[in-house]
Design an enzyme around this catalytic site. Structure first.
Site, PDB file in Angstrom:
ATOM      1  N   GLU A 178       0.823  -1.224   0.000  1.00 27.47           N
ATOM      2  CA  GLU A 178       0.000   0.000   0.000  1.00 27.47           C
ATOM      3  C   GLU A 178       0.850   1.265   0.000  1.00 27.47           C
ATOM      4  OE1 GLU A 178      -2.859  -0.405   3.208  1.00 27.47           O
ATOM      5  OE2 GLU A 178      -4.222  -1.426   1.867  1.00 27.47           O
ATOM      6  N   GLU A 384      -5.539  -8.175  -1.300  1.00 28.42           N
ATOM      7  CA  GLU A 384      -6.236  -7.973  -0.026  1.00 28.42           C
ATOM      8  C   GLU A 384      -7.687  -7.636  -0.294  1.00 28.42           C
ATOM      9  OE1 GLU A 384      -4.784  -5.311   2.984  1.00 28.42           O
ATOM     10  OE2 GLU A 384      -2.709  -5.782   2.501  1.00 28.42           O
TER      11      GLU A 384
HETATM   12  C1  BG6 Z   1      -4.589  -2.818   4.596  1.00 22.15           C
HETATM   13  C2  BG6 Z   1      -3.270  -3.245   5.142  1.00 22.15           C
HETATM   14  O1  BG6 Z   1      -4.657  -1.457   4.723  1.00 22.15           O
HETATM   15  O2  BG6 Z   1      -5.746  -3.182   5.237  1.00 22.15           O
HETATM   16  C3  BG6 Z   1      -3.322  -4.358   6.161  1.00 22.15           C
HETATM   17  O3  BG6 Z   1      -2.359  -3.587   4.119  1.00 22.15           O
HETATM   18  C4  BG6 Z   1      -4.552  -4.170   7.028  1.00 22.15           C
HETATM   19  O4  BG6 Z   1      -2.118  -4.371   6.873  1.00 22.15           O
HETATM   20  C5  BG6 Z   1      -5.777  -4.255   6.161  1.00 22.15           C
HETATM   21  O5  BG6 Z   1      -4.625  -5.061   8.096  1.00 22.15           O
HETATM   22  C6  BG6 Z   1      -7.095  -4.190   6.905  1.00 22.15           C
HETATM   23  O6  BG6 Z   1      -7.099  -3.097   7.747  1.00 22.15           O
HETATM   24  P1  BG6 Z   1      -7.425  -3.230   9.283  1.00 22.15           P
HETATM   25  O7  BG6 Z   1      -7.146  -1.920   9.833  1.00 22.15           O
HETATM   26  O8  BG6 Z   1      -8.841  -3.626   9.365  1.00 22.15           O
HETATM   27  O9  BG6 Z   1      -6.502  -4.283   9.809  1.00 22.15           O
END
Ligand code: BG6
Length: 484
Positions: A178, A384
């Site tokens: 990211e 993701e």
């Molecule tokens: C992304 C990141 O922003 O979102 C992860 O690459 C992160 O590291 C994921 O865990 C989900 O966000 P969160 O804050 O719900 O863990």
């Protein structure tokens, strides 16, 4: 049976990051990373960054879910689901504990060899993120992280080391997780390794940055672009079969109304947050809107004459991204104030949100895949996606129909985008096993197919349990997406 067709070699799998799952923060000579200095928080009480450790605070990365010592059990469970790919990050501070060490830490290198060999044993292709919020704290103190150009050499020393060491175990690499988040008001310390002036996680939204902050950010990003490009250049010498990807936090921004000013505002925000980094990493040059953007930010980018050639020679092979939500742009301050959403957008009245306020929008994923593919024409990869939710653990399992519903709709959107013409390599669901949330530091914001008995205070047996979604995803993979 779904009508959608996924490619035969589609990489179905899951993703984690070492700082959020490994724990064992002092084991085997690991150094401190910036992530180790973030306390636990909640949706309403932001995580704090403390320079010194506060004895009264909880630091979740220190223990997380102890994946460092339990990776065998975890990867066995991933294999049971039929994972084709596991996206993991190597923690820089396990290999070079201070970031600039003359000597590497053999124990760290040996650890990841075992993890990667186990993936291979189960026929799981690893996808390695080289930097996922694991910036060496020593370099934050010494040079204010990526603000300093000398950090490039330290990073390339680290990436060359791991690429040499694992050249026969890893084919797919992501240089920075990211990378664009600092432009969205997050990630300045986590990603750029810059010391915050106060105990805050962010500088604020891009529009609210001071000229000094914006200058630090654009130069920090420029140094990361160069470090990524040099890594790609070096990596191709080590193994010409390596494939490299950028990793962008996708930011879908719709106009709040069809008022032309709103449409322009949405277009501008989307361009700047998504394509500023993407263009440099995929096309090897800054986007056409860069000068105007820097002017608006009052930022001054300092480059050297040789930088352009490095960026051009070190472009990536594929474009990967995270996708969770979308938002709306508006020129009406009142609308923005009343409907405040994440990342300086307004809430979309047509969408529901998760408990943490992230608006759920599967169609946005289809839109983003098409938009990005037509811009870059390189394969895409969703590395993701997932739903952070509070799970109820009953009788050794979790009945998480809400998670299945979220994933089903998003995977359908991927299939539709493929039918539209986008080329997609795979889908690694975020937080395939419950891990610590990056934004809040909570354990109770869970994404996993596998439940981990651990609470927000760091109490629990750490036992692992299969949720309903575990069996559902297993079937999705076995049917190559035909049974959703
Ligand atoms: C992304 C990141 O922003 O979102 C992860 O690459 C992160 O590291 C994921 O865990 C989900 O966000 P969160 O804050 O719900 O863990």
């Amino acid at each position: 049976m779904s009508e959608l067709q996924f490619p035969k070699e589609f990489f179905w799998g899951g993703a984690t990051a070492s700082n959020q799952c490994e724990g064992a923060w002092e084991q085997d000579n690991k150094g401190e990373s910036c992530a180790d200095h973030f306390t636990a928080g909640t949706k309403d009480a932001p995580r704090r960054f403390t320079k010194e450790f506060d004895p009264k605070a909880v630091y979740p990365s220190h223990y997380a879910i102890d994946h460092y010592n339990r990776y065998e059990e975890d990867i066995r469970l991933f294999a049971e689901m039929g994972f084709k790919m596991y996206r993991l990050s190597i923690n820089w501070t396990r290999i070079f504990p201070h970031g600039d060490d003359a000597k590497l830490n053999q124990a760290g290198l040996d650890h990841y060899r075992k993890v990667l060999e186990l993936c291979r044993y189960y026929d799981i292709e690893p996808l390695v993120t080289m930097s996922h919020y694991e910036f060496p704290y020593h370099l934050t103190q010494k040079w204010n992280g990526w603000e300093d150009r000398r950090t490039i050499d330290c990073f390339v020393q680290y990436t060359k080391t791991i690429m040499h060491e694992y050249k026969d175990l890893v084919k797919y690499w992501l240089t920075f997780n990211e990378i664009n988040t600092p432009l969205m008001g997050a990630g300045v310390t986590m990603s750029l390794g810059m010391m915050p002036e106060a105990e805050k996680l962010v500088f604020g939204n891009a529009e609210q940055m001071s000229s000094k902050e914006a200058t630090q950010i654009v130069n920090g990003l420029h140094h990361q672009f160069l470090a990524s490009a040099q890594t790609v250049i070096e990596g191709r010498k080590i193994n010409p079969d390596f494939e490299f990807g950028c990793m962008i936090a996708s930011n879908i921004v719709y106009p709040y109304t069809c008022k032309p000013a709103d449409v322009l505002a949405a277009w501008k925000q989307q361009q700047r947050t998504n394509f500023y980094c993407g263009d440099v990493m995929v096309r090897g040059e800054y986007a056409s809107f860069t000068e105007a953007y820097h002017k608006d930010l009052q930022a001054t980018l300092e480059t050297l004459p040789e930088d352009a050639d490095v960026l051009q020679a070190g472009t990536v092979d594929f474009y990967s991204f995270s996708y969770y939500m979308s938002g709306c742009a508006t020129t009406d301050e009142e609308v923005l104030r009343k409907n405040k959403n994440v990342f300086s957008t307004a809430k979309n009245p047509y969408l529901e949100a998760s408990e943490w306020g992230w608006q759920i929008d599967p169609e946005g994923l289809r839109y983003y895949l098409n938009e990005t593919y037509s811009r870059y024409r390189v394969p895409l990869f969703i590395v993701e996606n997932g739903l952070g939710a509070r799970d109820e653990f009953v009788d050794g399992t979790v009945h998480d129909e809400y998670r299945i519903d979220y994933l089903r709709k998003h995977i359908t959107a991927v299939g539709e985008a493929i039918a539209d013409g986008a080329v997609v390599l795979g889908y690694t669901m975020w937080g395939c096993i419950d891990i610590v949330s990056a934004s809040t530091g909570e354990m109770s914001k869970r994404y996993g197919f596998i439940y981990v008995d651990m609470d927000d205070e760091g109490e629990g047996t750490l036992n692992r349990y299969r949720k309903d979604s575990f069996y559902w995803y297993k079937n999705v993979i076995a049917s190559n997406g035909a049974q959703l």
